[in-house]
Motif scaffolding. Structure first.
Motif, PDB file in Angstrom:
ATOM      1  N   VAL A  77       0.877  -1.178   0.000  1.00 20.00           N
ATOM      2  CA  VAL A  77       0.000   0.000   0.000  1.00 20.00           C
ATOM      3  C   VAL A  77       0.905   1.215   0.000  1.00 20.00           C
ATOM      4  N   ASP A  78       0.729   2.078  -1.022  1.00 17.53           N
ATOM      5  CA  ASP A  78       1.616   3.242  -1.121  1.00 17.53           C
ATOM      6  C   ASP A  78       1.016   4.452  -0.402  1.00 17.53           C
ATOM      7  N   LYS A  79       1.716   5.576  -0.475  1.00 22.06           N
ATOM      8  CA  LYS A  79       1.312   6.752   0.292  1.00 22.06           C
ATOM      9  C   LYS A  79      -0.008   7.344  -0.174  1.00 22.06           C
ATOM     10  N   GLU A  80      -0.402   7.004  -1.400  1.00 23.96           N
ATOM     11  CA  GLU A  80      -1.691   7.505  -1.902  1.00 23.96           C
ATOM     12  C   GLU A  80      -2.823   6.530  -1.612  1.00 23.96           C
ATOM     13  N   GLY A  81      -2.485   5.405  -0.964  1.00 23.45           N
ATOM     14  CA  GLY A  81      -3.520   4.418  -0.645  1.00 23.45           C
ATOM     15  C   GLY A  81      -3.746   3.390  -1.729  1.00 23.45           C
ATOM     16  N   ASN A  82      -2.917   3.421  -2.777  1.00 21.44           N
ATOM     17  CA  ASN A  82      -3.048   2.397  -3.824  1.00 21.44           C
ATOM     18  C   ASN A  82      -2.598   1.043  -3.285  1.00 21.44           C
ATOM     19  N   LYS A  83      -3.341   0.005  -3.591  1.00 23.60           N
ATOM     20  CA  LYS A  83      -3.055  -1.345  -3.119  1.00 23.60           C
ATOM     21  C   LYS A  83      -2.674  -2.215  -4.316  1.00 23.60           C
ATOM     22  N   LEU A  84      -1.397  -2.622  -4.359  1.00 18.64           N
ATOM     23  CA  LEU A  84      -0.868  -3.326  -5.517  1.00 18.64           C
ATOM     24  C   LEU A  84      -0.245  -4.645  -5.083  1.00 18.64           C
ATOM     25  N   MET A  85      -0.334  -5.659  -5.942  1.00 15.24           N
ATOM     26  CA  MET A  85       0.176  -6.984  -5.589  1.00 15.24           C
ATOM     27  C   MET A  85       1.672  -7.082  -5.897  1.00 15.24           C
ATOM     28  N   VAL A  86       2.427  -7.762  -5.017  1.00 19.70           N
ATOM     29  CA  VAL A  86       3.853  -8.007  -5.258  1.00 19.70           C
ATOM     30  C   VAL A  86       4.128  -9.511  -5.127  1.00 19.70           C
ATOM     31  N   ASP A  87       5.172  -9.966  -5.803  1.00 18.39           N
ATOM     32  CA  ASP A  87       5.489 -11.399  -5.817  1.00 18.39           C
ATOM     33  C   ASP A  87       6.486 -11.765  -4.721  1.00 18.39           C
ATOM     34  N   TYR A  88       6.179 -11.415  -3.506  1.00 22.29           N
ATOM     35  CA  TYR A  88       7.039 -11.750  -2.376  1.00 22.29           C
ATOM     36  C   TYR A  88       6.172 -12.194  -1.205  1.00 22.29           C
ATOM     37  N   THR A  89       6.726 -13.084  -0.387  1.00 23.01           N
ATOM     38  CA  THR A  89       6.082 -13.385   0.886  1.00 23.01           C
ATOM     39  C   THR A  89       6.546 -12.351   1.915  1.00 23.01           C
ATOM     40  N   LEU A  90       5.818 -12.236   3.013  1.00 23.68           N
ATOM     41  CA  LEU A  90       6.256 -11.316   4.065  1.00 23.68           C
ATOM     42  C   LEU A  90       7.604 -11.769   4.645  1.00 23.68           C
TER      43      LEU A  90
ATOM     44  N   ALA B 289       0.089   6.055  12.257  1.00 23.65           N
ATOM     45  CA  ALA B 289      -0.499   7.344  12.629  1.00 23.65           C
ATOM     46  C   ALA B 289      -0.802   7.424  14.114  1.00 23.65           C
ATOM     47  N   GLN B 290      -1.074   6.283  14.723  1.00 26.59           N
ATOM     48  CA  GLN B 290      -1.473   6.304  16.132  1.00 26.59           C
ATOM     49  C   GLN B 290      -1.226   4.933  16.759  1.00 26.59           C
ATOM     50  N   ILE B 291      -0.827   4.954  18.037  1.00 23.68           N
ATOM     51  CA  ILE B 291      -0.630   3.719  18.809  1.00 23.68           C
ATOM     52  C   ILE B 291      -1.415   3.866  20.102  1.00 23.68           C
ATOM     53  N   LYS B 292      -2.217   2.882  20.430  1.00 22.28           N
ATOM     54  CA  LYS B 292      -2.956   2.986  21.684  1.00 22.28           C
ATOM     55  C   LYS B 292      -3.073   1.613  22.343  1.00 22.28           C
ATOM     56  N   PRO B 293      -3.185   1.593  23.685  1.00 27.27           N
ATOM     57  CA  PRO B 293      -3.302   0.313  24.404  1.00 27.27           C
ATOM     58  C   PRO B 293      -4.559  -0.439  23.963  1.00 27.27           C
ATOM     59  N   TYR B 294      -4.443  -1.774  24.009  1.00 23.21           N
ATOM     60  CA  TYR B 294      -5.557  -2.621  23.622  1.00 23.21           C
ATOM     61  C   TYR B 294      -5.671  -3.741  24.648  1.00 23.21           C
ATOM     62  N   VAL B 295      -6.725  -4.483  24.607  1.00 29.97           N
ATOM     63  CA  VAL B 295      -6.976  -5.501  25.639  1.00 29.97           C
ATOM     64  C   VAL B 295      -5.860  -6.532  25.713  1.00 29.97           C
ATOM     65  N   ASN B 296      -5.663  -7.109  26.914  1.00 30.93           N
ATOM     66  CA  ASN B 296      -4.662  -8.159  27.145  1.00 30.93           C
ATOM     67  C   ASN B 296      -3.245  -7.690  26.841  1.00 30.93           C
ATOM     68  N   SER B 297      -2.936  -6.443  27.217  1.00 29.17           N
ATOM     69  CA  SER B 297      -1.584  -5.889  27.084  1.00 29.17           C
ATOM     70  C   SER B 297      -1.108  -5.802  25.645  1.00 29.17           C
ATOM     71  N   ARG B 298      -2.046  -5.790  24.712  1.00 27.07           N
ATOM     72  CA  ARG B 298      -1.671  -5.624  23.307  1.00 27.07           C
ATOM     73  C   ARG B 298      -1.737  -4.148  22.922  1.00 27.07           C
ATOM     74  N   LEU B 299      -1.344  -3.849  21.686  1.00 30.94           N
ATOM     75  CA  LEU B 299      -1.434  -2.485  21.167  1.00 30.94           C
ATOM     76  C   LEU B 299      -2.279  -2.499  19.903  1.00 30.94           C
ATOM     77  N   LYS B 300      -3.032  -1.410  19.706  1.00 27.29           N
ATOM     78  CA  LYS B 300      -3.743  -1.225  18.450  1.00 27.29           C
ATOM     79  C   LYS B 300      -3.084  -0.075  17.692  1.00 27.29           C
ATOM     80  N   LEU B 301      -2.697  -0.332  16.448  1.00 21.12           N
ATOM     81  CA  LEU B 301      -2.030   0.670  15.623  1.00 21.12           C
ATOM     82  C   LEU B 301      -2.966   1.104  14.497  1.00 21.12           C
ATOM     83  N   LEU B 302      -2.917   2.374  14.178  1.00 22.32           N
ATOM     84  CA  LEU B 302      -3.624   2.884  13.008  1.00 22.32           C
ATOM     85  C   LEU B 302      -2.608   3.194  11.929  1.00 22.32           C
ATOM     86  N   LEU B 303      -2.697   2.485  10.796  1.00 23.79           N
ATOM     87  CA  LEU B 303      -1.779   2.699   9.690  1.00 23.79           C
ATOM     88  C   LEU B 303      -2.422   3.625   8.660  1.00 23.79           C
ATOM     89  N   ARG B 304      -1.637   4.582   8.171  1.00 30.63           N
ATOM     90  CA  ARG B 304      -2.139   5.484   7.131  1.00 30.63           C
ATOM     91  C   ARG B 304      -2.351   4.712   5.829  1.00 30.63           C
TER      92      ARG B 304
END
Length: 253
Positions: free
Chosen positions: A174-187, A214-229
């Motif tokens: 996902v690029d900075k403009e929000g375009n979602k494109l497929m790539v031939d790689y595994t994570l 963009a944002q990090i906040k506490p989440y249940v069970n000591s996890r974190l919830k992140l907001l990605l642009r």
């Protein structure tokens, strides 16, 4: 010859003893200042001690791959990798690697590696390997991707990527403009191609650039919830409790 301070990271005692013997045969003035056995032990030691002149590093350790060390340690000195496998050479050379020795290490191969190290010492004044590290940073990590949308293909500079997302067996960028494109790689493959100072594996589905968070906040069970642009939107990602400590260490690097 000047004294060289060397650390060996190797979980096989016999392999470590052989390496020490060969190093001493090559140069009796060499000082082996530490032998470490695991990823966890290496992270703790390298984060609390002055770094050696040279690191000999086995790739596959008892508690994981050595590359995990550098997600939590800012290491900028030369490395010689030792391994029984040749499949990790590309990943190794994306760090400050000066050689990649297959086990059992021979005296001839070790001598060539030490000669390369001596040449580096003469080329980089006063042990300033930041110059070397910068060269690896700029030259070794993937600079662009050929991504697909349907039958069309596009060049995408890595600097334009916000995050990678796996969906079933397909991976998208996902690029900075929000375009979602497929790539031939595994994570898993992308982890070895991306600069670990900029990108972090959040979970089984996401690798994100720090600037996309963009944002990090506490989440249940000591996890974190992140907001990605994601262009004008955001994407919610949950970071597991087990990943929180490593994520915070990376985030403050």
């Amino acid at each position: 010859m000047n004294t060289k301070r060397i650390v060996i990271i190797e979980d096989e005692q016999l392999a470590a003893e052989r390496l020490i013997m060969l190093l001493k045969q090559y140069d009796p003035a060499i000082e082996i200042i530490k032998h470490l056995y695991s990823v966890e032990e290496s992270i703790q030691w390298l984060n609390t001690n002055a770094h050696p002149d040279l690191l000999f590093l086995d790739i596959q350790l008892a508690d994981g791959f050595c590359f995990d060390i550098f997600k939590q340690v800012d290491y900028r000195k030369p490395i010689v990798f030792t391994t029984a496998y040749n499949e990790y050479a590309l990943d190794a050379f994306q760090l400050c690697s000066i050689d990649y020795l297959l086990k059992p290490v021979t005296a001839e191969a070790l001598a060539k590696a030490m000669q390369k190290f001596a040449q580096l010492q003469s080329n980089f004044a006063a042990g300033n390997y930041d110059q070397l590290s910068n060269l690896f940073d700029s030259a070794s990590f993937k600079s662009r991707f050929l991504a697909k949308a349907g039958q069309r293909m596009f060049f995408v500079e890595t600097s334009e990527v916000q995050y990678f997302q796996a969906d079933d067996k397909i991976v998208y960028l996902v690029d900075k403009e929000g375009n979602k494109l497929m790539v031939d790689y595994t994570l898993e493959r992308l982890e070895g191609l991306l600069n670990p100072k900029e990108f972090f594996r959040l979970n089984r589905q996401y690798i994100a650039r720090y600037s996309s968070i963009a944002q990090i906040k506490p989440y249940v069970n000591s996890r974190l919830k992140l907001l990605l642009r994601n262009g004008s939107k955001t994407e919610e990602v949950v970071l597991s409790r087990e990943r929180v400590h490593e994520f915070k260490t990376w985030a403050e690097a």
